[in-house]
Design a protein around this motif. Structure first.
Motif, PDB file in Angstrom:
ATOM      1  N   CYS A   1       0.812  -1.178   0.209  1.00 43.40           N
ATOM      2  CA  CYS A   1      -0.064  -0.028  -0.131  1.00 43.40           C
ATOM      3  C   CYS A   1       0.795   1.307   0.057  1.00 43.40           C
ATOM      4  O   CYS A   1       0.551   2.355  -0.630  1.00 43.40           O
ATOM      5  CB  CYS A   1      -1.033  -0.059   1.095  1.00 43.40           C
ATOM      6  SG  CYS A   1      -2.132   1.419   1.072  1.00 43.40           S
TER       7      CYS A   1
ATOM      8  N   HIS B   1       2.048   8.142   1.900  1.00 38.46           N
ATOM      9  CA  HIS B   1       1.153   7.194   1.811  1.00 38.46           C
ATOM     10  C   HIS B   1       0.550   6.569   2.949  1.00 38.46           C
ATOM     11  O   HIS B   1      -0.653   6.159   3.245  1.00 38.46           O
ATOM     12  CB  HIS B   1       1.608   5.981   0.687  1.00 38.46           C
ATOM     13  CG  HIS B   1       1.680   6.354  -0.710  1.00 38.46           C
ATOM     14  ND1 HIS B   1       0.639   6.848  -1.540  1.00 38.46           N
ATOM     15  CD2 HIS B   1       2.676   6.417  -1.708  1.00 38.46           C
ATOM     16  CE1 HIS B   1       0.891   7.275  -2.785  1.00 38.46           C
ATOM     17  NE2 HIS B   1       2.166   6.994  -2.742  1.00 38.46           N
TER      18      HIS B   1
ATOM     19  N   GLY C   1      -1.396   8.672   5.042  1.00 37.61           N
ATOM     20  CA  GLY C   1      -2.644   9.340   4.293  1.00 37.61           C
ATOM     21  C   GLY C   1      -3.546   8.661   3.687  1.00 37.61           C
ATOM     22  O   GLY C   1      -4.399   7.826   4.270  1.00 37.61           O
ATOM     23  N   SER C   2      -3.275   8.186   2.510  1.00 37.40           N
ATOM     24  CA  SER C   2      -4.236   7.293   1.451  1.00 37.40           C
ATOM     25  C   SER C   2      -4.321   5.823   2.202  1.00 37.40           C
ATOM     26  O   SER C   2      -5.382   5.408   2.176  1.00 37.40           O
ATOM     27  CB  SER C   2      -3.699   7.357   0.235  1.00 37.40           C
ATOM     28  OG  SER C   2      -2.481   6.830   0.108  1.00 37.40           O
ATOM     29  N   CYS C   3      -3.329   5.571   2.840  1.00 35.85           N
ATOM     30  CA  CYS C   3      -3.298   3.899   3.370  1.00 35.85           C
ATOM     31  C   CYS C   3      -4.257   4.072   4.653  1.00 35.85           C
ATOM     32  O   CYS C   3      -4.170   3.010   5.388  1.00 35.85           O
ATOM     33  CB  CYS C   3      -2.021   3.330   3.459  1.00 35.85           C
ATOM     34  SG  CYS C   3      -1.275   3.026   1.692  1.00 35.85           S
TER      35      CYS C   3
ATOM     36  N   SER D   1      -6.627   7.120   5.635  1.00 26.40           N
ATOM     37  CA  SER D   1      -7.684   7.880   5.640  1.00 26.40           C
ATOM     38  C   SER D   1      -8.375   7.564   4.376  1.00 26.40           C
ATOM     39  O   SER D   1      -9.399   7.865   4.145  1.00 26.40           O
ATOM     40  CB  SER D   1      -7.603   9.262   5.970  1.00 26.40           C
ATOM     41  OG  SER D   1      -6.756   9.666   4.928  1.00 26.40           O
ATOM     42  N   GLY D   2      -7.860   6.781   3.258  1.00 23.19           N
ATOM     43  CA  GLY D   2      -8.287   6.473   1.963  1.00 23.19           C
ATOM     44  C   GLY D   2      -8.290   7.685   1.125  1.00 23.19           C
ATOM     45  O   GLY D   2      -8.224   8.913   1.523  1.00 23.19           O
ATOM     46  N   PRO D   3      -8.915   7.430  -0.039  1.00 21.62           N
ATOM     47  CA  PRO D   3      -8.635   6.163  -0.818  1.00 21.62           C
ATOM     48  C   PRO D   3      -7.263   5.667  -0.922  1.00 21.62           C
ATOM     49  O   PRO D   3      -6.359   6.616  -1.144  1.00 21.62           O
ATOM     50  CB  PRO D   3      -9.465   6.472  -2.064  1.00 21.62           C
ATOM     51  CG  PRO D   3      -9.233   8.010  -2.172  1.00 21.62           C
ATOM     52  CD  PRO D   3      -9.097   8.600  -0.926  1.00 21.62           C
ATOM     53  N   PRO D   4      -7.262   4.481  -0.922  1.00 21.98           N
ATOM     54  CA  PRO D   4      -5.684   3.997  -0.902  1.00 21.98           C
ATOM     55  C   PRO D   4      -5.459   3.852  -2.446  1.00 21.98           C
ATOM     56  O   PRO D   4      -6.309   3.996  -3.324  1.00 21.98           O
ATOM     57  CB  PRO D   4      -6.015   2.486  -0.514  1.00 21.98           C
ATOM     58  CG  PRO D   4      -7.440   2.204  -0.698  1.00 21.98           C
ATOM     59  CD  PRO D   4      -8.141   3.446  -0.391  1.00 21.98           C
ATOM     60  N   PRO D   5      -4.163   3.681  -2.950  1.00 18.63           N
ATOM     61  CA  PRO D   5      -3.641   3.408  -3.995  1.00 18.63           C
ATOM     62  C   PRO D   5      -4.576   2.370  -4.860  1.00 18.63           C
ATOM     63  O   PRO D   5      -5.183   1.456  -4.278  1.00 18.63           O
ATOM     64  CB  PRO D   5      -2.343   3.144  -4.037  1.00 18.63           C
ATOM     65  CG  PRO D   5      -1.889   3.465  -2.644  1.00 18.63           C
ATOM     66  CD  PRO D   5      -3.107   3.406  -1.713  1.00 18.63           C
TER      67      PRO D   5
ATOM     68  N   SER E   1     -12.370   2.206   3.281  1.00 16.48           N
ATOM     69  CA  SER E   1     -12.081   2.011   1.885  1.00 16.48           C
ATOM     70  C   SER E   1     -10.733   1.309   1.895  1.00 16.48           C
ATOM     71  O   SER E   1     -10.264   0.562   0.848  1.00 16.48           O
ATOM     72  CB  SER E   1     -11.861   3.511   1.232  1.00 16.48           C
ATOM     73  OG  SER E   1     -11.069   4.194   1.623  1.00 16.48           O
ATOM     74  N   VAL E   2     -10.074   1.544   3.084  1.00 19.13           N
ATOM     75  CA  VAL E   2      -8.641   0.865   3.233  1.00 19.13           C
ATOM     76  C   VAL E   2      -8.738  -0.660   3.231  1.00 19.13           C
ATOM     77  O   VAL E   2      -8.173  -1.788   2.799  1.00 19.13           O
ATOM     78  CB  VAL E   2      -7.832   1.386   4.326  1.00 19.13           C
ATOM     79  CG1 VAL E   2      -6.477   0.794   4.601  1.00 19.13           C
ATOM     80  CG2 VAL E   2      -7.786   2.743   3.861  1.00 19.13           C
TER      81      VAL E   2
END
Length: 471
Positions: free
Chosen positions: A74, A92, A95-97, A99-103, A146-147
């Motif tokens: 991730c 990542h 952040g995205s990993c 609170s999402g959305p993940p990669p 989403s994660v």
């Protein structure tokens, strides 16, 4: 009393104190445990590490529990320059990993496929056979839905339609960011169900350890809720980090392992690796994770050794102030952290190798007529039910049938092993199931009927931590 007598007494007391003090941790002992029956689970950073380890060593890991964690690779640490190797993975990871959305999942598939092709991880056909439990708490304010959706999506891709029943995804429990336990009465020092705080062990009346272990291994003996007969042992983790010292890998000097008495006496056993999350290491919460998460009670009656490796915080290099597992390459600064060569993955594998060093090959089970399995619905979400049944030597394939309100049973899937996640169900509805072994193209005797109701679909939770628990 003379001066000489006082001196001799003082020396004797000092020596007695040394003898009575805590023993130095020793290396792990070997047991009669088949490495091919091992499994792993974790929460948060431990969940990300469980996915990494379970994918890298999928030939040895038959099941994975992912509690508030995400997809393989991730954080996407990859390139050789400092910016991409250090800064971007942290962004990542925080952040995205979280609170999402993940990669995009396509990036995880591409990385796993490439690493399998190069031999840096095991062939992915082994992932396709794993039993997988994924969990997201309604009140989780740390890791977004989403994660965990992405973690489930990663496994669906490799399981395919044939093994879709290997994945059970629970999203209808009102827990905060935590490993969830069933405690009555509630234990002091553990959290209320919707909490998102240290020690990240929430009491929701939900036995998460028992559910995920049974999803992996099939129906188990009832846990020992009294005085455990097994032993919790400390061990020296530095033996398994060599040539590095533990601090270089942000690992603690001491780890823990729970060994049931029958395993210590030479019985055939299995190993489950339980990975704590950030701020759940011994230095932060003492032995709360090791003693209070529910694994040991199930292990004590089911030939299960539980390994509890430990991280520790580090504020310089490696930079890991919250004692997280390395799922963004804070040690290696390259993509080897998701492979067999990853520093922490290599260390955990060395521990697993040590524990399974005295495995005795089991004789092939004698052919016997298929008996009726004992079936249990071990958990339900709003749209799925997790079924587990008793192990039957020599029987590996099963057919699962379901009946709704009309009472008419129809086949809904097949399973290899001793569990099946039945999905696509209607919320707040009652169902019944039967299971039977597939024998020479036909069916053995049907199990008992197991009946359970699905949960209500949780209302949208816009302020995790303050939403209804609704269990």
């Amino acid at each position: 009393m003379s001066v000489g007598t006082l001196r001799r007494t003082a020396i004797a007391l000092t020596c007695a104190g040394i003898v009575a003090g805590p023993a130095l941790a020793e290396p792990l002992s070997g047991y009669n445990a088949d490495i091919g029956k091992s499994s792993i689970s974790g929460i948060s950073s431990g969940a990300f590490m469980a996915v990494q380890f379970g994918t890298a060593w999928s030939s040895a890991i038959k099941g994975v529990g992912v509690i508030a964690g995400g997809q393989y690779w991730c954080a996407q640490a990859d390139a050789n320059d400092f910016i991409n190797n250090f800064t971007l993975p942290i962004l990542h990871a925080t952040g995205s990993c979280m609170s999402g959305p993940p990669p995009a999942l396509s990036t995880s598939f591409a990385k796993a496929d490439a690493k399998a092709a190069s031999g840096d991880i095991d062939p992915l056909r082994f992932v396709s056979a794993q039993k997988v439990y994924v969990f997201h708490g309604i009140n989780d304010a740390v890791v977004a839905r989403s994660v965990t959706d992405a973690a489930a999506g990663f496994y669906r891709h490799y399981l395919g339609e044939a093994n879709r029943g290997n994945l059970y995804y629970q999203t209808a429990i009102g827990a905060g960011h935590s490993l969830v336990v069933a405690r009555e009465p509630h234990l002091p020092g553990l959290n209320a169900c919707n909490d998102n705080k240290i020690p990240y062990i929430d009491q929701c009346g939900y036995d998460q350890a028992g559910i995920l272990l049974q999803h992996i291994y099939g129906a188990l003996n009832a846990p020992n809720r009294g005085q455990l007969t097994g032993t919790m042992k400390r061990f020296d983790q530095s033996v398994y980090t060599r040539p590095h010292d533990t601090g270089a890998l942000s690992l603690g000097d001491t780890g823990y392992v729970f060994v049931p008495r029958d395993c210590a006496d030479g019985a055939a056993c299995r190993v489950h690796i339980a990975l704590h999350g950030c701020k759940q290491d011994f230095g932060e919460i003492d032995r709360r994770f090791v003693d209070d998460t529910g694994y040991n009670a199930w292990a004590d009656t089911n030939h299960l050794i539980v390994l509890y490796p430990q991280t520790k915080s580090s504020s310089f290099l490696p930079f890991n102030p919250q004692a997280c597992w390395d799922w963004w390459s804070y040690v290696d600064h390259q993509d080897s952290y998701v492979t067999k060569a990853g520093s922490q993955i290599r260390t955990i594998k060395a521990m697993l190798d040590a524990l399974t060093a005295r495995a005795v090959p089991a004789p092939a089970p004698a052919a016997a007529p298929a008996a009726a399995p004992a079936l249990t619905a071990i958990d339900t979400s709003d749209t799925a039910a997790d079924l587990a049944w008793t192990r039957q030597d020599g029987q590996l394939a099963y057919r699962i049938s379901r009946a709704g309100a009309d009472g008419q049973f129809s086949v809904v899937g097949t399973a290899a092993g001793f569990s099946f996640a039945d999905t696509g169900l209607t919320p707040r509805s009652l169902y019944s199931w039967r299971v039977s072994a597939i024998v020479n193209g036909g069916e053995g005797p049907a199990s008992n009927e197991a009946t359970a109701a699905t949960r209500a679909t949780p209302a949208p939770c816009n302020s995790p931590g303050s939403c209804p628990i609704g269990n």
